[in-house]
Design a protein around this motif. Sequence first.
Motif, PDB file in Angstrom:
ATOM      1  N   LYS A 169       0.846  -1.201   0.000  1.00  0.00           N
ATOM      2  CA  LYS A 169       0.000   0.000   0.000  1.00  0.00           C
ATOM      3  C   LYS A 169       0.880   1.248   0.000  1.00  0.00           C
ATOM      4  N   TRP A 170       1.928   1.224  -0.814  1.00  0.00           N
ATOM      5  CA  TRP A 170       2.946   2.271  -0.815  1.00  0.00           C
ATOM      6  C   TRP A 170       2.365   3.661  -1.014  1.00  0.00           C
ATOM      7  N   GLU A 171       1.467   3.819  -1.952  1.00  0.00           N
ATOM      8  CA  GLU A 171       0.910   5.139  -2.257  1.00  0.00           C
ATOM      9  C   GLU A 171       0.093   5.697  -1.089  1.00  0.00           C
ATOM     10  N   GLU A 172      -0.452   4.826  -0.257  1.00  0.00           N
ATOM     11  CA  GLU A 172      -1.271   5.264   0.879  1.00  0.00           C
ATOM     12  C   GLU A 172      -0.440   5.527   2.131  1.00  0.00           C
ATOM     13  N   LYS A 173       0.776   5.049   2.153  1.00  0.00           N
ATOM     14  CA  LYS A 173       1.596   5.121   3.362  1.00  0.00           C
ATOM     15  C   LYS A 173       2.145   6.521   3.576  1.00  0.00           C
ATOM     16  N   GLY A 174       2.280   6.887   4.846  1.00  0.00           N
ATOM     17  CA  GLY A 174       2.851   8.175   5.218  1.00  0.00           C
ATOM     18  C   GLY A 174       4.359   8.092   5.325  1.00  0.00           C
ATOM     19  N   SER A 175       4.970   9.208   5.704  1.00  0.00           N
ATOM     20  CA  SER A 175       6.427   9.275   5.750  1.00  0.00           C
ATOM     21  C   SER A 175       7.024   8.341   6.803  1.00  0.00           C
ATOM     22  N   GLU A 176       6.340   8.110   7.910  1.00  0.00           N
ATOM     23  CA  GLU A 176       6.896   7.227   8.937  1.00  0.00           C
ATOM     24  C   GLU A 176       6.965   5.783   8.441  1.00  0.00           C
ATOM     25  N   GLU A 177       5.929   5.325   7.745  1.00  0.00           N
ATOM     26  CA  GLU A 177       5.962   3.966   7.204  1.00  0.00           C
ATOM     27  C   GLU A 177       7.027   3.826   6.120  1.00  0.00           C
ATOM     28  N   ARG A 178       7.195   4.859   5.320  1.00  0.00           N
ATOM     29  CA  ARG A 178       8.229   4.810   4.282  1.00  0.00           C
ATOM     30  C   ARG A 178       9.624   4.814   4.913  1.00  0.00           C
ATOM     31  N   LEU A 179       9.777   5.554   6.002  1.00  0.00           N
ATOM     32  CA  LEU A 179      11.048   5.547   6.719  1.00  0.00           C
ATOM     33  C   LEU A 179      11.299   4.172   7.338  1.00  0.00           C
ATOM     34  N   GLU A 180      10.241   3.536   7.818  1.00  0.00           N
ATOM     35  CA  GLU A 180      10.378   2.177   8.349  1.00  0.00           C
ATOM     36  C   GLU A 180      10.821   1.215   7.242  1.00  0.00           C
ATOM     37  N   ALA A 181      10.241   1.340   6.055  1.00  0.00           N
ATOM     38  CA  ALA A 181      10.649   0.490   4.930  1.00  0.00           C
ATOM     39  C   ALA A 181      12.119   0.717   4.601  1.00  0.00           C
ATOM     40  N   ALA A 182      12.560   1.977   4.614  1.00  0.00           N
ATOM     41  CA  ALA A 182      13.970   2.289   4.352  1.00  0.00           C
ATOM     42  C   ALA A 182      14.864   1.645   5.409  1.00  0.00           C
ATOM     43  N   ALA A 183      14.441   1.708   6.670  1.00  0.00           N
ATOM     44  CA  ALA A 183      15.222   1.115   7.763  1.00  0.00           C
ATOM     45  C   ALA A 183      15.296  -0.408   7.610  1.00  0.00           C
ATOM     46  N   ILE A 184      14.180  -1.035   7.268  1.00  0.00           N
ATOM     47  CA  ILE A 184      14.148  -2.496   7.097  1.00  0.00           C
ATOM     48  C   ILE A 184      15.058  -2.908   5.941  1.00  0.00           C
ATOM     49  N   GLU A 185      14.941  -2.216   4.807  1.00  0.00           N
ATOM     50  CA  GLU A 185      15.770  -2.556   3.647  1.00  0.00           C
ATOM     51  C   GLU A 185      17.260  -2.406   3.959  1.00  0.00           C
ATOM     52  N   GLY A 186      17.637  -1.316   4.615  1.00  0.00           N
ATOM     53  CA  GLY A 186      19.036  -1.121   4.990  1.00  0.00           C
ATOM     54  C   GLY A 186      19.531  -2.198   5.934  1.00  0.00           C
ATOM     55  N   TRP A 187      18.709  -2.537   6.919  1.00  0.00           N
ATOM     56  CA  TRP A 187      19.063  -3.572   7.898  1.00  0.00           C
ATOM     57  C   TRP A 187      19.219  -4.930   7.215  1.00  0.00           C
ATOM     58  N   LEU A 188      18.318  -5.236   6.286  1.00  0.00           N
ATOM     59  CA  LEU A 188      18.399  -6.518   5.568  1.00  0.00           C
ATOM     60  C   LEU A 188      19.704  -6.625   4.775  1.00  0.00           C
ATOM     61  N   ILE A 189      20.020  -5.588   4.001  1.00  0.00           N
ATOM     62  CA  ILE A 189      21.233  -5.637   3.181  1.00  0.00           C
ATOM     63  C   ILE A 189      22.481  -5.614   4.061  1.00  0.00           C
ATOM     64  N   PHE A 190      22.430  -4.898   5.183  1.00  0.00           N
ATOM     65  CA  PHE A 190      23.555  -4.948   6.116  1.00  0.00           C
ATOM     66  C   PHE A 190      23.788  -6.391   6.553  1.00  0.00           C
ATOM     67  N   ASN A 191      22.724  -7.100   6.874  1.00  0.00           N
ATOM     68  CA  ASN A 191      22.853  -8.482   7.335  1.00  0.00           C
ATOM     69  C   ASN A 191      23.286  -9.431   6.219  1.00  0.00           C
ATOM     70  N   VAL A 192      22.846  -9.179   4.985  1.00  0.00           N
ATOM     71  CA  VAL A 192      23.334  -9.965   3.847  1.00  0.00           C
ATOM     72  C   VAL A 192      24.847  -9.772   3.727  1.00  0.00           C
ATOM     73  N   TRP A 193      25.286  -8.503   3.742  1.00  0.00           N
ATOM     74  CA  TRP A 193      26.721  -8.192   3.658  1.00  0.00           C
ATOM     75  C   TRP A 193      27.491  -8.841   4.808  1.00  0.00           C
ATOM     76  N   ASP A 194      26.940  -8.724   6.001  1.00  0.00           N
ATOM     77  CA  ASP A 194      27.598  -9.270   7.193  1.00  0.00           C
ATOM     78  C   ASP A 194      27.777 -10.777   7.052  1.00  0.00           C
ATOM     79  N   GLN A 195      26.746 -11.459   6.585  1.00  0.00           N
ATOM     80  CA  GLN A 195      26.816 -12.908   6.435  1.00  0.00           C
ATOM     81  C   GLN A 195      27.808 -13.312   5.337  1.00  0.00           C
ATOM     82  N   LEU A 196      27.799 -12.593   4.226  1.00  0.00           N
ATOM     83  CA  LEU A 196      28.676 -12.947   3.110  1.00  0.00           C
ATOM     84  C   LEU A 196      30.138 -12.585   3.364  1.00  0.00           C
ATOM     85  N   SER A 197      30.392 -11.599   4.204  1.00  0.00           N
ATOM     86  CA  SER A 197      31.771 -11.168   4.433  1.00  0.00           C
ATOM     87  C   SER A 197      32.460 -11.933   5.545  1.00  0.00           C
ATOM     88  N   GLN A 198      31.781 -12.884   6.139  1.00  0.00           N
ATOM     89  CA  GLN A 198      32.396 -13.681   7.218  1.00  0.00           C
ATOM     90  C   GLN A 198      33.296 -14.754   6.664  1.00  0.00           C
TER      91      GLN A 198
END
Length: 198
Positions: A169-198
């Motif tokens: 429901k991206w078009e309906e979401k406010g700035s806080e939900e979009r910021l949460e999506a940005a935080a989740i995406e960053g956290w996910l890729i950080f963890n992918v990088w962390d796992q692959l760089s071990q």
Amino acid sequence: MASFDGPKFKMTDGTYVQTKAIDVGLSTDISPYLSLIREDSISNSNRAVIFDVHWETETKTSGWSLSSVKLSTRNLCLFLKLPNPFHDNLKDLYRFFASKFVTFVGVQIEEDLNLLRENHGLVIRNVIEVGKLAAKARGTLLLEYLGTRELAHRVLWSDLSRLDSIESKWEEKGSEERLEAAAIEGWLIFNVWDQLSQ
């Protein structure tokens, strides 16, 4: 003193990502926030800053203008809404991207790197395309061509239901939900990088 005083979001492993969204104006000093991102990346021992950029189409000959930058670590997510045209205070961002002390990690970033260099003269010195790294590490070429969500799912097998809920429901979401999506995406890729760089 600068602080990440935006919403704090709980990730699926129980940790939290603290956020800050800044609408960058003429007098906005972003350097303290960039320093906090750098410090957090170094204190997490792998010195990675996850980055993503967004573009706006222009009528000028260049065609594209950088409109926002997202920078994430394990604990922090900074979202910068950039002015058009750029102001002198963005020299701090240029210096940050030129840093040799951190590794900038992104997904599907080759075209973004070219556009940054061609349209803004911005060069990122130390960069890793995490999809290519995942493809090589796992012996699966397909991983190189996946976006953030799909790559994280294939490498981490994480619960992506909250991200799916926001994006559905991206078009309906406010700035806080979009910021949460940005935080989740960053956290996910950080963890992918962390796992692959071990």
